[in-house]
Write an enzyme that holds these catalytic residues in place. Structure first.
Site, PDB file in Angstrom:
ATOM      1  N   SER A  42      -2.798 -12.154   4.401  1.00 33.42           N
ATOM      2  CA  SER A  42      -3.120 -12.459   3.101  1.00 33.42           C
ATOM      3  C   SER A  42      -2.016 -12.849   2.282  1.00 33.42           C
ATOM      4  O   SER A  42      -2.336 -13.471   1.008  1.00 33.42           O
ATOM      5  CB  SER A  42      -3.572 -10.879   2.686  1.00 33.42           C
ATOM      6  N   LYS A  82       0.653  -1.179   0.070  1.00 35.40           N
ATOM      7  CA  LYS A  82      -0.038  -0.044  -0.050  1.00 35.40           C
ATOM      8  C   LYS A  82       0.995   1.343  -0.039  1.00 35.40           C
ATOM      9  O   LYS A  82       0.362   2.332  -0.272  1.00 35.40           O
ATOM     10  CB  LYS A  82      -1.153   0.284   1.132  1.00 35.40           C
TER      11      LYS A  82
HETATM   12  N1  PMP Z   1      -3.612  -7.830   1.550  1.00 34.11           N
HETATM   13  C1  PMP Z   1      -3.031  -6.696   2.858  1.00 34.11           C
HETATM   14  C2  PMP Z   1      -2.294  -7.077   3.834  1.00 34.11           C
HETATM   15  C3  PMP Z   1      -3.555  -5.660   2.333  1.00 34.11           C
HETATM   16  O1  PMP Z   1      -3.419  -4.705   3.180  1.00 34.11           O
HETATM   17  C4  PMP Z   1      -4.201  -5.104   1.122  1.00 34.11           C
HETATM   18  C5  PMP Z   1      -4.955  -3.785   0.818  1.00 34.11           C
HETATM   19  N2  PMP Z   1      -5.957  -3.466   1.389  1.00 34.11           N
HETATM   20  C6  PMP Z   1      -4.214  -6.195   0.074  1.00 34.11           C
HETATM   21  C7  PMP Z   1      -3.952  -7.567   0.537  1.00 34.11           C
HETATM   22  C8  PMP Z   1      -4.951  -5.961  -1.101  1.00 34.11           C
HETATM   23  O2  PMP Z   1      -4.559  -5.031  -2.050  1.00 34.11           O
HETATM   24  P1  PMP Z   1      -5.203  -4.149  -2.920  1.00 34.11           P
HETATM   25  O3  PMP Z   1      -6.102  -3.155  -1.934  1.00 34.11           O
HETATM   26  O4  PMP Z   1      -4.512  -3.453  -4.038  1.00 34.11           O
HETATM   27  O5  PMP Z   1      -6.395  -5.030  -3.424  1.00 34.11           O
END
Ligand code: PMP
Length: 521
Positions: free
Chosen positions: A286, A44
Site C-alpha cells: 500500500s 496502525k
Molecule cells: N496500508 C496498510 C498496509 C494498512 O494496514 C492500512 C490500515 N488498514 C492502511 C494502509 C490504511 O490506513 P487507515 O485504516 O488509517 O485508512
C-alpha cells in the site's frame, strides 16, 4: 535531555518525514512519512493505542477483558503489542488470504487468530468478530467506525505533519484508505490549519469504491449490507476493503477529498521495489501504491511544489506475497558468475571444502522429552581441576542415566544442535517418550561435567559427534542412524522390547525434519 521510555507504547508515533530524492521529477519536493518507524512497523500502532486508551478512559474496556477485532493484520499486530503491554487477551479474526507472516506475528505476540474464508472477503471477518464479541462478552474496537481511530490521527499524525512543514507550504497530502482513520483524522486538521493543502486519495484502479461516488448499501443500523458494487480484489493489503467505511464516507461527504488517484497493482509493486532499491526505503504494497499516486501528482505539479505521501508499513510483512514474487532464493546467473569469478567456496568445484559438521542452530521444537539436568550434589568442586576420579564420576553418571529402566530411551545431545533437534522432532512426531541430556547446558558446563561425560561416550561408542542415542543402555547411533532405523522399521521393535511406546500410524519421513540447508539439492 535523557529520553527513557516508560514502556514500548510511548515510542508510537513521531515518525520521520523523509525526502524522496530519485524517484520523482526534478524540482518537485516529494516527501514520505515513514510509518514503518512505529514499534510494530505500521501506522496502525497509533490506532491500536488510540482506541484502547479511549475505551479505558470511557470505562468501556475492563481490566483483563478480551479484545476481539477483524483486521487484515497491521491493526491486529498493533493491538497485540498494546494488549500484551496492558494485559488484555486478544483474538483477531482475519481472512485466510492475508499473508502468513501476519498470522504468525500475531501469534508470536500472544494473540489468537481465527481465520475466515477468503470468499467471504472483509465483511466475513467483521461478521465473525461481531459474533464472537456478542457470544463471549468481548470488547471490540470496531476500527472501521470508532471515532477514536480518526481522533488519534488528528491528535498525532496531523500535528506531526504540521510541525514538519511549518516552514513551507504543504501543497499536496497523498494517502490511501483502509478504515479511513488516517484520512479522516489528518484531513480534518489539515482543512482547519493548512487550508491550502490539497488532499489526494489513492485507490486501486480496479476497485475505486469511494471515487465511484456510488453510495455504499447499508442496513438500518448503518452497517454495510453488501459488498460495494465497484469492489474488486486487489493486491494492496490494508487498502480499500469491499465496503466503504463510515470514516472514509464522512470525509468524502464533507468535501475534504480534492482528487482521487487510481493506482494499478503493478505500479504499486514497482514503486515499493523502487523505493527499496533506489531510496533504501523498505515498505509494503500500500505504501508503494501511495508513492505511485504521489509520483503521478508530482509529474503534473509545478516545480517547487511540496508533496507529502503516507507510507503505512514495512515491507517485511510481505515476504510471501506478490511483492517478493521475483525475488529468488537460489543464485541467478549474475550471482553464479560472481561466485565463479574467484576460486574458493564454490559449489561447482569438487575440492571445495565441505562445511564442518554443524552442531549449532536455533529452531523451536515440540518434544515428548524430559530434559535432564544434573543433580547439584553430583557436581564437582567449582573452580578445581578435574580430580583423578573425574572419569569415574562421569562414567558413573553416564551409567546411571543408561541403566534407569523407567527411562530406556536416552538422547545425549547439545541444546543448540540442529541434528539433536531433528531427532527430538522425529520422536515427538511419533510420540516416543525419551529423555534428553544436553551436555552443553550451563549446569553441565560447571566443572566441565558435560565435557567429561562426552569423553566417556566417545570412548564407549567410538563416535565424536552428538547426538548419541541409547535404547535400554545399548548404543543405537546418531541422528541419521535413528532416522534410518525409523524409516526401515528396525528401530521400533527395539523400542517395544524396552517398553517404549510409539505412534505406529505416523509414516512421515524423518529426514524431512533435518534443517533445510542439509537437504540434498
Ligand atoms: N496500508 C496498510 C498496509 C494498512 O494496514 C492500512 C490500515 N488498514 C492502511 C494502509 C490504511 O490506513 P487507515 O485504516 O488509517 O485508512
Amino acid at each position: 535531555m535523557a529520553k527513557r521510555h516508560d514502556s514500548i507504547l510511548s515510542t508510537i508515533g513521531r515518525t520521520p518525514v523523509v525526502r524522496i530524492n530519485k524517484l520523482g521529477p526534478s524540482g518537485v519536493h516529494l516527501f514520505a512519512k515513514l510509518e514503518s518507524f512505529n514499534p510494530m512497523g505500521s501506522i496502525k500502532d497509533r490506532l491500536a493505542l488510540g482506541v484502547i486508551e479511549d475505551a479505558e478512559r470511557r470505562g468501556e474496556l475492563q481490566p483483563g477483558q478480551t479484545v476481539v477485532e477483524a483486521t487484515s493484520g497491521n491493526t491486529g499486530i498493533g493491538l497485540a503489542m498494546v494488549c500484551a503491554q496492558r494485559g488484555y487477551p486478544l483474538v483477531v479474526t482475519m481472512a485466510e488470504n492475508f499473508s502468513i507472516e501476519r498470522r504468525r506475528l500475531l501469534r508470536f505476540l500472544g494473540a489468537r487468530v481465527v481465520l475466515t474464508p477468503a470468499a467471504l472477503k472483509g465483511s466475513g471477518m467483521v461478521a465473525k468478530a461481531e459474533e464472537l464479541a456478542r457470544r463471549h462478552g468481548w470488547w471490540q474496537p470496531r476500527q472501521f467506525e470508532n471515532p477514536a481511530n480518526a481522533e488519534v490521527h488528528a491528535r498525532t499524525t496531523a500535528l506531526e505533519i504540521l510541525e514538519d512543514f511549518e516552514d513551507v507550504d504543504l501543497d499536496l497530502w497523498v494517502t490511501g484508505f483502509g478504515t479511513g482513520g488516517t484520512l479522516a483524522g489528518v484531513s480534518r486538521v489539515l482543512r482547519e490549519r493548512s487550508p491550502r493543502t490539497r488532499i489526494v486519495v489513492c485507490e486501486p484502479d480496479n476497485s475505486g469504491i469511494l471515487g465511484s461516488g456510488v453510495v455504499q448499501p447499508r442496513d438500518a443500523e448503518g452497517a454495510p449490507s453488501t459488498s460495494h458494487p465497484a469492489f474488486r480484489p486487489h493486491p494492496m493489503q490494508g487498502w480499500s476493503p469491499d465496503f466503504v467505511p463510515k470514516l472514509a464516507e464522512e470525509v468524502a461527504r464533507g468535501g475534504r477529498i480534492d482528487r482521487f488517484m487510481p493506482v494499478s497493482g503493478q505500479d504499486a509493486l514497482r514503486c515499493a521495489r523502487e523505493l527499496a532499491t533506489k531510496e533504501g526505503i523498505f515498505v509494503g504494497i500500500s505504501a508503494g501504491a501511495t508513492m505511485a499516486g504521489a509520483l503521478a501528482m508530482a509529474r503534473e505539479s509545478a516545480p517547487g511544489t511540496h508533496i507529502l505521501c503516507m507510507l503505512p508499513d514495512t515491507g517485511e510483512r510481505y515476504l510471501s506475497t506478490p511483492l517478493f514474487d521475483d525475488i529468488g532464493v537460489d543464485m541467478d546467473d549474475e550471482e553464479l558468475a560472481l561466485s565463479r569469478s574467484t576460486p574458493g567456496c564454490r559449489f561447482d568445484v569438487a575440492a571445495a571444502p565441505a562445511p564442518a559438521p554443524a552442531v549449532e542452530a536455533v529452531e523451536a521444537v515440540a518434544t515428548a522429552a524430559t530434559v535432564v539436568s544434573p543433580s547439584p550434589a553430583a557436581a564437582p568442586v567449582p573452580g578445581g581441576c578435574p580430580p583423578a576420579h573425574a572419569d569415574a564420576e562421569a562414567e558413573a553418571e553416564v551409567d546411571a542415566l543408561l541403566s534407569d529402566p523407567a527411562q530406556p530411551l536416552v538422547v545425549f545431545g547439545l541444546a543448540w544442535c540442529e541434528f539433536c533437534w531433528s531427532v527430538r522432532k522425529a520422536f515427538a512426531q511419533r510420540r516416543i517418550e525419551h529423555i534428553v541430556v544436553d551436555l552443553d547446558t550451563a549446569a553441565y558446563q560447571r566443572g566441565d561435567r558435560g565435557g567429561r561425560m562426552r569423553e566417556v561416550l566417545r570412548r564407549r561408542t567410538g563416535r565424536q559427534t552428538l547426538p548419541q542415542i541409547f535404547v535400554g543402555g545399548e548404543f543405537v547411533g546418531g541422528c541419521t542412524d535413528v532416522f534410518d532405523g525409523l524409516r526401515s522399521g528396525e528401530l521400533q521393535p527395539l523400542l517395544e522390547r524396552h517398553g517404549v511406546t510409539h505412534d505406529a500410524t505416523v509414516h512421515a519421513d524423518p529426514y524431512a525434519l533435518l534443517p533445510r540447508w542439509l537437504h540434498p539439492r
